[in-house]
Write a protein that holds these residues in place. Sequence first.
Motif, short mmCIF file in Angstrom:
data_model
loop_
_atom_site.label_atom_id
_atom_site.label_comp_id
_atom_site.label_asym_id
_atom_site.label_seq_id
_atom_site.Cartn_x
_atom_site.Cartn_y
_atom_site.Cartn_z
N PHE B 22 30.68 -25.58 59.97
CA PHE B 22 30.20 -24.38 60.66
C PHE B 22 28.72 -24.51 60.97
CE2 PHE B 22 29.04 -23.70 56.27
CZ PHE B 22 27.85 -22.99 56.31
N ALA B 23 28.23 -23.60 61.81
CA ALA B 23 26.80 -23.51 62.07
C ALA B 23 26.46 -22.05 62.37
CB ALA B 23 26.40 -24.39 63.25
N ILE B 24 25.45 -21.55 61.72
CA ILE B 24 24.91 -20.23 62.04
C ILE B 24 24.06 -20.40 63.30
CG2 ILE B 24 23.42 -18.35 61.25
CD1 ILE B 24 24.02 -19.49 58.34
N THR B 25 24.27 -19.52 64.26
CA THR B 25 23.58 -19.71 65.53
C THR B 25 22.96 -18.40 66.02
OG1 THR B 25 23.85 -20.64 67.75
CG2 THR B 25 25.66 -19.33 66.91
N SER B 26 22.46 -18.42 67.21
CA SER B 26 21.90 -17.24 67.90
C SER B 26 20.84 -16.53 67.05
CB SER B 26 23.04 -16.30 68.33
OG SER B 26 23.86 -16.97 69.25
N GLY B 27 20.97 -15.21 66.90
CA GLY B 27 19.88 -14.43 66.32
C GLY B 27 19.45 -14.88 64.93
N MET B 28 20.41 -15.10 64.04
CA MET B 28 20.04 -15.48 62.67
C MET B 28 19.44 -16.89 62.63
SD MET B 28 20.27 -13.19 60.40
CE MET B 28 21.03 -11.60 60.04
N ALA B 29 19.86 -17.75 63.54
CA ALA B 29 19.22 -19.06 63.62
C ALA B 29 17.78 -18.89 64.10
CB ALA B 29 19.99 -19.99 64.55
N CYS B 30 17.59 -17.97 65.04
CA CYS B 30 16.23 -17.73 65.53
C CYS B 30 15.35 -17.15 64.43
CB CYS B 30 16.26 -16.81 66.75
SG CYS B 30 16.99 -17.59 68.19
N VAL B 31 15.92 -16.28 63.60
CA VAL B 31 15.17 -15.78 62.44
C VAL B 31 14.71 -16.95 61.58
CG1 VAL B 31 15.38 -14.53 60.26
CG2 VAL B 31 16.24 -13.50 62.37
N ARG B 32 15.64 -17.85 61.31
CA ARG B 32 15.30 -19.00 60.47
C ARG B 32 14.21 -19.85 61.13
NH1 ARG B 32 17.08 -21.39 55.77
NH2 ARG B 32 17.46 -19.19 55.39
N TYR B 33 14.28 -19.96 62.44
CA TYR B 33 13.29 -20.78 63.16
C TYR B 33 12.02 -19.99 63.49
CZ TYR B 33 17.10 -24.14 63.69
OH TYR B 33 18.12 -25.03 63.44
N GLY B 34 11.96 -18.74 63.03
CA GLY B 34 10.72 -17.99 63.20
C GLY B 34 10.53 -17.37 64.57
N LEU B 35 11.64 -17.01 65.21
CA LEU B 35 11.51 -16.52 66.58
C LEU B 35 12.12 -15.14 66.83
CD1 LEU B 35 12.00 -19.73 68.68
CD2 LEU B 35 10.09 -18.15 68.82
N GLN B 36 12.64 -14.52 65.84
CA GLN B 36 13.22 -13.20 66.10
C GLN B 36 13.08 -12.38 64.83
OE1 GLN B 36 16.74 -13.43 68.35
NE2 GLN B 36 17.35 -11.33 68.01
N GLN B 37 12.75 -11.14 65.00
CA GLN B 37 12.39 -10.39 63.82
C GLN B 37 13.46 -9.47 63.27
OE1 GLN B 37 8.75 -8.88 65.79
NE2 GLN B 37 7.81 -9.30 63.83
N THR B 38 14.33 -8.97 64.07
CA THR B 38 15.07 -7.79 63.64
C THR B 38 16.59 -7.89 63.67
OG1 THR B 38 14.88 -6.94 65.89
CG2 THR B 38 13.23 -6.21 64.30
N THR B 39 17.15 -9.04 63.98
CA THR B 39 18.60 -9.09 64.12
C THR B 39 19.31 -8.80 62.80
OG1 THR B 39 20.40 -10.35 65.06
CG2 THR B 39 18.89 -11.55 63.66
N LYS B 40 20.50 -8.19 62.89
CA LYS B 40 21.30 -7.93 61.70
C LYS B 40 22.67 -8.62 61.78
CE LYS B 40 21.09 -3.57 60.17
NZ LYS B 40 21.14 -2.09 60.24
N ASP B 41 23.17 -8.77 62.98
CA ASP B 41 24.48 -9.41 63.15
C ASP B 41 24.34 -10.92 62.94
OD1 ASP B 41 25.07 -6.88 63.87
OD2 ASP B 41 25.65 -7.34 65.93
N SER B 42 25.45 -11.55 62.71
CA SER B 42 25.40 -13.01 62.57
C SER B 42 26.44 -13.65 63.47
CB SER B 42 25.61 -13.44 61.12
OG SER B 42 26.82 -12.94 60.60
N ASP B 43 26.07 -14.79 64.02
CA ASP B 43 26.93 -15.55 64.94
C ASP B 43 27.21 -16.90 64.30
OD1 ASP B 43 26.70 -13.87 67.65
OD2 ASP B 43 24.77 -13.89 66.66
N HIS B 105 28.36 -7.32 60.93
CA HIS B 105 29.05 -7.75 62.15
C HIS B 105 28.94 -9.25 62.31
CE1 HIS B 105 28.90 -3.58 64.31
NE2 HIS B 105 29.53 -3.55 63.16
N LEU B 106 30.07 -9.89 62.48
CA LEU B 106 30.10 -11.35 62.64
C LEU B 106 30.82 -11.69 63.94
CD1 LEU B 106 30.66 -10.55 59.44
CD2 LEU B 106 30.81 -13.02 59.20
N ASP B 107 30.22 -12.61 64.69
CA ASP B 107 30.83 -13.12 65.92
C ASP B 107 31.11 -14.62 65.71
OD1 ASP B 107 30.37 -10.61 67.01
OD2 ASP B 107 28.46 -11.21 67.88
N PHE B 108 32.33 -15.01 66.05
CA PHE B 108 32.72 -16.41 65.86
C PHE B 108 32.94 -17.09 67.19
CE2 PHE B 108 33.89 -14.40 61.86
CZ PHE B 108 33.36 -15.29 60.95
#
Lengths: 73, 314
Positions: B22-43, B105-108
């Motif tokens: 698997f790979a966590i992507t989109s918003g939560m990946a951006c959080v990890r990479y320091g580029l998004q502050q407020t996402t709650k959902d995970s992709d 909320h999870l999107d696959f």
Amino acid sequence: MNDPASPEQAGDAEYPEWYYDLLARTMGEEKAAWARLPPHEREAELTALHRAFDTPDDLSVWPAELDGGCDRP
Amino acid sequence: MQAPLEFLDTFRRDLRSGGLRFAITSGMACVRYGLQQTTKDSDWIVPPEQAEMLRELLARREGGLAPWAIRYRSIFGAPLEAEWLAGGWTSHLAIRTEATGSDHHLDFFGKPPRVKAWQTDPAEADFADRDTVTRMKKTDRDKDWPIVGGLAAQSFARGDGKALLHLQAVEPLRRAWSATPDAERGAAIAMRPLLAAVDRTADDLHLEFLVRAERLVWEAVNRGRYGLYQSTWKAFYRRWQGAEDCPWPRSGPFADQHHAIVSAARRHGLPSAPLTPSARVTIYEAGLSRAAVLANLEPARLAAVAPPIDEVLP
């Protein structure tokens, strides 16, 4: 590819200064400042925000990558 | 209440221990990479062929001592089933881990849009790499494009040659191009034709214009792509709801929900892969036409900077 990180690297920042300048121009000063934090501090701040505000993630009920869904024309 | 990032850690541990790739992507990946502050959902990207393993993992959590409540989300959601995931659909779930908590909320994704072969990050094995996340972020939402540029800038700063395919700002784009060996330039231009214009476009403002024209192609084609999935889903949903008294979403064990939507999808014809070869070409060509109008460029001039169909709709 050259070594774009080394000559301008400032302090303990993860990236060179031009990167944070770019973020400030494209995303705003606040997000650029947040990006400078160490990862654990960024995530701690995000968790504090999540605990303080129970808001939806996005105004769209469809995911970004499918994009928009029923709220789009 | 379990905070979203805590849930993210719990679920990724579950997937790891369950043996899923698997790979966590989109918003939560951006959080990890320091580029998004407020996402709650995970992709999450998962191989379509592991959808059944994922459902079994969810069933174990439902039946655990601290049971999770798992449901398909309202409005939209293709079955969490290999054939639909492989066809470019996504599945959207809500998971409640505590009786008094909020839904996560999870999107696959099985076949993430604009990504030929997804990869995980060498330093963050549970996260999609920057190239994968950048491609997924090339939507037609304005707010995604600063992320595209930011991730590309990170990649460049880290010495990753793939940055060249995504950089949006003119100055680092010129630096990245000038540092690219001649032997690698042809392959790069094949993937991003705009690069051929970097050296011959001395004026930064003109180069910025071409980058924006290129972005219009990504946006217009994505608009056509999601429009196809959207209209396909809505047509199916109308057929289903018109023929049966079958409220959706529904409560009950996730396996029962899954059986219900798979059965409905088969009975009422939710195509597993709406992006057929002919639809793909039609959407791409319509996207080029739309982008040419919006950029006020002759089609031939736009074509010189347009990303090829294999990049935009792989």
